[in-house]
Design a protein around this motif. Structure first.
Motif, PDB file in Angstrom:
ATOM      1  N   CYS A  86      -4.033   0.618  -2.216  1.00 47.83           N
ATOM      2  CA  CYS A  86      -2.883   1.439  -1.826  1.00 47.83           C
ATOM      3  C   CYS A  86      -1.754   0.585  -1.250  1.00 47.83           C
ATOM      4  CB  CYS A  86      -3.311   2.504  -0.817  1.00 47.83           C
ATOM      5  SG  CYS A  86      -4.385   3.782  -1.498  1.00 47.83           S
ATOM      6  N   MET A  87      -1.402  -0.476  -1.965  1.00 46.54           N
ATOM      7  CA  MET A  87      -0.284  -1.317  -1.539  1.00 46.54           C
ATOM      8  C   MET A  87       0.610  -1.616  -2.744  1.00 46.54           C
ATOM      9  SD  MET A  87       1.359  -2.676   0.900  1.00 46.54           S
ATOM     10  CE  MET A  87       0.236  -2.649   2.305  1.00 46.54           C
ATOM     11  N   PRO A  88       1.448  -0.640  -3.133  1.00 45.59           N
ATOM     12  CA  PRO A  88       2.339  -0.849  -4.278  1.00 45.59           C
ATOM     13  C   PRO A  88       3.394  -1.906  -3.974  1.00 45.59           C
ATOM     14  CG  PRO A  88       2.852   1.214  -3.159  1.00 45.59           C
ATOM     15  CD  PRO A  88       1.598   0.699  -2.529  1.00 45.59           C
ATOM     16  N   GLU A  89       3.961  -2.476  -5.016  1.00 42.12           N
ATOM     17  CA  GLU A  89       4.918  -3.575  -4.860  1.00 42.12           C
ATOM     18  C   GLU A  89       6.151  -3.166  -4.062  1.00 42.12           C
ATOM     19  OE1 GLU A  89       5.052  -6.877  -5.460  1.00 42.12           O
ATOM     20  OE2 GLU A  89       2.918  -6.683  -5.882  1.00 42.12           O
ATOM     21  N   GLY A  90       6.648  -1.965  -4.292  1.00 41.43           N
ATOM     22  CA  GLY A  90       7.835  -1.523  -3.568  1.00 41.43           C
ATOM     23  C   GLY A  90       7.596  -1.487  -2.070  1.00 41.43           C
ATOM     24  N   LEU A  91       6.455  -0.972  -1.665  1.00 45.62           N
ATOM     25  CA  LEU A  91       6.121  -0.920  -0.243  1.00 45.62           C
ATOM     26  C   LEU A  91       5.917  -2.326   0.308  1.00 45.62           C
ATOM     27  CD1 LEU A  91       5.366   0.492   2.375  1.00 45.62           C
ATOM     28  CD2 LEU A  91       3.040   0.799   1.468  1.00 45.62           C
ATOM     29  N   LEU A  92       5.227  -3.166  -0.430  1.00 48.96           N
ATOM     30  CA  LEU A  92       4.979  -4.529   0.053  1.00 48.96           C
ATOM     31  C   LEU A  92       6.295  -5.276   0.246  1.00 48.96           C
ATOM     32  CD1 LEU A  92       2.842  -6.578   0.851  1.00 48.96           C
ATOM     33  CD2 LEU A  92       2.692  -7.281  -1.541  1.00 48.96           C
ATOM     34  N   HIS A  93       7.243  -5.081  -0.652  1.00 45.13           N
ATOM     35  CA  HIS A  93       8.558  -5.720  -0.505  1.00 45.13           C
ATOM     36  C   HIS A  93       9.247  -5.219   0.766  1.00 45.13           C
ATOM     37  CE1 HIS A  93      12.359  -7.564  -1.580  1.00 45.13           C
ATOM     38  NE2 HIS A  93      12.960  -6.389  -1.410  1.00 45.13           N
ATOM     39  N   TYR A  94       9.173  -3.909   1.010  1.00 43.36           N
ATOM     40  CA  TYR A  94       9.761  -3.348   2.239  1.00 43.36           C
ATOM     41  C   TYR A  94       9.099  -3.957   3.485  1.00 43.36           C
ATOM     42  CZ  TYR A  94      10.236  -0.052   6.112  1.00 43.36           C
ATOM     43  OH  TYR A  94      10.431   0.505   7.348  1.00 43.36           O
ATOM     44  N   LEU A  95       7.777  -4.052   3.471  1.00 42.20           N
ATOM     45  CA  LEU A  95       7.062  -4.618   4.620  1.00 42.20           C
ATOM     46  C   LEU A  95       7.390  -6.098   4.810  1.00 42.20           C
ATOM     47  CD1 LEU A  95       3.558  -2.910   4.226  1.00 42.20           C
ATOM     48  CD2 LEU A  95       5.387  -2.309   5.829  1.00 42.20           C
ATOM     49  N   GLU A  96       7.592  -6.797   3.709  1.00 40.50           N
ATOM     50  CA  GLU A  96       7.977  -8.211   3.795  1.00 40.50           C
ATOM     51  C   GLU A  96       9.298  -8.354   4.541  1.00 40.50           C
ATOM     52  OE1 GLU A  96       8.369 -12.079   0.815  1.00 40.50           O
ATOM     53  OE2 GLU A  96       8.568 -10.051  -0.008  1.00 40.50           O
ATOM     54  N   GLU A  97      10.253  -7.469   4.264  1.00 38.54           N
ATOM     55  CA  GLU A  97      11.533  -7.498   4.966  1.00 38.54           C
ATOM     56  C   GLU A  97      11.373  -7.072   6.423  1.00 38.54           C
ATOM     57  OE1 GLU A  97      14.566  -8.638   3.788  1.00 38.54           O
ATOM     58  OE2 GLU A  97      13.178  -9.382   2.247  1.00 38.54           O
ATOM     59  N   LEU A  98      10.590  -6.022   6.656  1.00 37.48           N
ATOM     60  CA  LEU A  98      10.355  -5.546   8.019  1.00 37.48           C
ATOM     61  C   LEU A  98       9.716  -6.627   8.880  1.00 37.48           C
ATOM     62  CD1 LEU A  98      10.585  -2.912   9.736  1.00 37.48           C
ATOM     63  CD2 LEU A  98       8.215  -2.429   9.078  1.00 37.48           C
ATOM     64  N   ASN A  99       8.852  -7.405   8.276  1.00 36.92           N
ATOM     65  CA  ASN A  99       8.124  -8.461   8.976  1.00 36.92           C
ATOM     66  C   ASN A  99       9.050  -9.542   9.533  1.00 36.92           C
ATOM     67  OD1 ASN A  99       5.595  -9.804   9.710  1.00 36.92           O
ATOM     68  ND2 ASN A  99       6.093 -11.279   8.107  1.00 36.92           N
ATOM     69  N   LYS A 100      10.253  -9.630   8.986  1.00 34.83           N
ATOM     70  CA  LYS A 100      11.201 -10.631   9.469  1.00 34.83           C
ATOM     71  C   LYS A 100      11.821 -10.234  10.798  1.00 34.83           C
ATOM     72  CE  LYS A 100      12.414 -12.005   4.740  1.00 34.83           C
ATOM     73  NZ  LYS A 100      13.480 -11.991   3.692  1.00 34.83           N
ATOM     74  N   HIS A 101      11.669  -8.954  11.172  1.00 34.98           N
ATOM     75  CA  HIS A 101      12.369  -8.438  12.339  1.00 34.98           C
ATOM     76  C   HIS A 101      11.442  -7.920  13.439  1.00 34.98           C
ATOM     77  CE1 HIS A 101      15.861  -8.748   9.754  1.00 34.98           C
ATOM     78  NE2 HIS A 101      15.264  -7.984   8.868  1.00 34.98           N
ATOM     79  N   THR A 102      10.165  -7.751  13.133  1.00 29.82           N
ATOM     80  CA  THR A 102       9.250  -7.227  14.144  1.00 29.82           C
ATOM     81  C   THR A 102       7.843  -7.739  13.877  1.00 29.82           C
ATOM     82  OG1 THR A 102       8.531  -5.194  15.280  1.00 29.82           O
ATOM     83  CG2 THR A 102       8.571  -5.131  12.875  1.00 29.82           C
ATOM     84  N   PHE A 103       6.983  -7.605  14.860  1.00 32.30           N
ATOM     85  CA  PHE A 103       5.573  -7.960  14.662  1.00 32.30           C
ATOM     86  C   PHE A 103       4.957  -6.941  13.709  1.00 32.30           C
ATOM     87  CE2 PHE A 103       1.084  -7.572  15.531  1.00 32.30           C
ATOM     88  CZ  PHE A 103       0.658  -8.896  15.647  1.00 32.30           C
ATOM     89  N   LEU A 104       4.232  -7.438  12.712  1.00 32.81           N
ATOM     90  CA  LEU A 104       3.613  -6.554  11.726  1.00 32.81           C
ATOM     91  C   LEU A 104       2.268  -7.125  11.294  1.00 32.81           C
ATOM     92  CD1 LEU A 104       3.735  -4.171   9.651  1.00 32.81           C
ATOM     93  CD2 LEU A 104       4.856  -5.775   8.082  1.00 32.81           C
ATOM     94  N   MET A 105       1.282  -6.259  11.267  1.00 36.66           N
ATOM     95  CA  MET A 105      -0.009  -6.629  10.710  1.00 36.66           C
ATOM     96  C   MET A 105      -0.481  -5.509   9.788  1.00 36.66           C
ATOM     97  SD  MET A 105      -3.677  -7.419  12.561  1.00 36.66           S
ATOM     98  CE  MET A 105      -3.103  -8.974  13.226  1.00 36.66           C
ATOM     99  N   VAL A 106      -1.004  -5.879   8.632  1.00 35.90           N
ATOM    100  CA  VAL A 106      -1.631  -4.921   7.725  1.00 35.90           C
ATOM    101  C   VAL A 106      -3.128  -5.171   7.748  1.00 35.90           C
ATOM    102  CG1 VAL A 106      -1.866  -4.181   5.326  1.00 35.90           C
ATOM    103  CG2 VAL A 106       0.403  -4.710   6.253  1.00 35.90           C
ATOM    104  N   GLU A 107      -3.878  -4.115   8.015  1.00 41.24           N
ATOM    105  CA  GLU A 107      -5.336  -4.222   8.132  1.00 41.24           C
ATOM    106  C   GLU A 107      -5.993  -3.442   6.988  1.00 41.24           C
ATOM    107  OE1 GLU A 107      -8.318  -1.949  10.983  1.00 41.24           O
ATOM    108  OE2 GLU A 107      -7.221  -3.487  12.092  1.00 41.24           O
ATOM    109  N   TYR A 108      -6.732  -4.159   6.164  1.00 42.79           N
ATOM    110  CA  TYR A 108      -7.385  -3.538   5.013  1.00 42.79           C
ATOM    111  C   TYR A 108      -8.841  -3.182   5.324  1.00 42.79           C
ATOM    112  CZ  TYR A 108      -3.478  -4.851   1.997  1.00 42.79           C
ATOM    113  OH  TYR A 108      -2.236  -4.958   1.421  1.00 42.79           O
ATOM    114  N   GLY A 109      -9.213  -1.967   4.947  1.00 45.69           N
ATOM    115  CA  GLY A 109     -10.618  -1.594   5.001  1.00 45.69           C
ATOM    116  C   GLY A 109     -11.338  -2.235   3.824  1.00 45.69           C
TER     117      GLY A 109
END
Length: 323
Positions: free
Chosen positions: A125-148
């Motif tokens: 459940c990690m489509p490319e569009g979302l991953l690109h958005y998260l990549e940009e968000l990661n430049k401005h805030t702390f972000l972690m993605v945790e996979y089950g």
């Protein structure tokens, strides 16, 4: 020669990013899962009952902002100056259309005192569009993605109705880490059909992934789940760690085979007593950790002691986040 640390712990990891104390606040943002809604299956994972980790303030009828404010109130009496990570925990927190996800994540980041996001999700459940958005968000805030991840064995994943393969885990973790996003994993020890040997071998397999953090949990049988019914029908198919010392020794074997630089975030899960069937050790998390550390010292054990570098080179994306 210096004595190796027992293991890389999560609070030390967070201190690399924050000069102040931070606390996760769990959120239930109203998501579902593709193995619940019929996309890939019905009923969800056979062991899952999300009531086991949703605090009282964590209710879908409340907005993200309200849940965070109530969560802050819950923790603030201990550390008034504490900051918070919004932890999208319940179900699959990337399983929706992109604009709706953005609104939820950005609402959380606007709450006073929230300094980052932790997003729990599935590898499929990690489509490319979302991953690109998260990549940009990661430049401005702390972000972690945790996979089950739960298991590296496809036979186990099928048995517990995960609806994805381990190959999908590998692909998702590698894509996410390559974007410079801190990438974590969650596994369960004691799933039916897995032996002690295969569980310990799993540590070496996961060590080949660019995972920054790992949560290790014991299998818990929870009332109302399909797995609880399976256990009632065929208890011999399960090996529950009813003796805590047996589980502690397994965890030690596991982390001795784990890549030395991976951060071990947790060793156990705690479910409400009214929902828990077994195992019930009667220990708080800190009591378990104290027993684990004592046993590690007795065994002269430490993380990575038996880890062997693979011929495969692990390349970590540059972490561009600064505080």
């Amino acid at each position: 020669m210096s004595t190796p640390i027992l293991y890389n712990d999560f609070p030390t990891f967070l201190r690399k990013y924050f000069s102040y104390k931070v606390q996760k606040i769990s959120l239930n943002a109203g998501f579902t899962c593709p193995n619940r809604d019929g996309t890939k299956g019905w009923g969800g994972c056979t062991y899952c009952n999300n009531q086991t980790f949703n605090p009282d303030y964590c209710r879908t009828e409340k907005s993200i902002t309200t849940q965070l404010q109530e969560g802050k109130y819950f923790f603030a009496h201990k550390y008034p100056e504490m900051k918070y990570l919004a932890y999208f925990q319940a179900y699959t927190n990337t399983y929706a259309e992109l604009e709706g996800l953005k609104r939820k994540y950005e609402e959380a980041l606007k709450v006073d005192g929230v300094v980052g996001l932790v997003i729990g999700t599935r590898p499929d459940c990690m489509p490319e569009g979302l991953l690109h958005y998260l990549e940009e968000l990661n430049k401005h805030t702390f972000l972690m993605v945790e996979y089950g991840i739960e298991s590296t064995c496809d036979k186990t994943l099928q048995r517990i109705n995960r609806g994805h393969t381990y190959a999908e885990t590998v692909e998702a973790v590698e894509r996410t880490a390559a974007c410079g996003i801190l990438t974590g994993g969650h596994i369960i020890l004691g799933l039916p059909g897995e032996t002690r040997e295969t569980m310990v071998e799993q540590a070496g397999i996961l060590s080949q992934l660019p995972l920054f953090t790992l949560k290790i949990h014991q299998l818990q049988l929870i009332r109302g789940t399909r797995m609880a019914h399976e256990y009632a029908e065929a208890p011999d198919d399960f090996h529950l760690f009813t003796e805590v010392d047996e589980y502690i020794d397994l965890v030690i074997d596991y982390i001795e085979h784990l890549r030395p630089d991976m951060v071990v975030e947790r060793f156990v899960s705690q479910s409400p007593k009214e929902l828990l069937i077994a195992p019930d050790w009667g220990l708080k998390n800190y009591e378990f950790v104290a027993r684990l550390q004592k046993r590690m010292k007795e065994r002269d054990a430490y993380q990575g002691k038996k880890y062997k570098d693979s011929e495969k080179r692990i390349i970590f994306a540059d972490d561009k986040f600064t505080t």
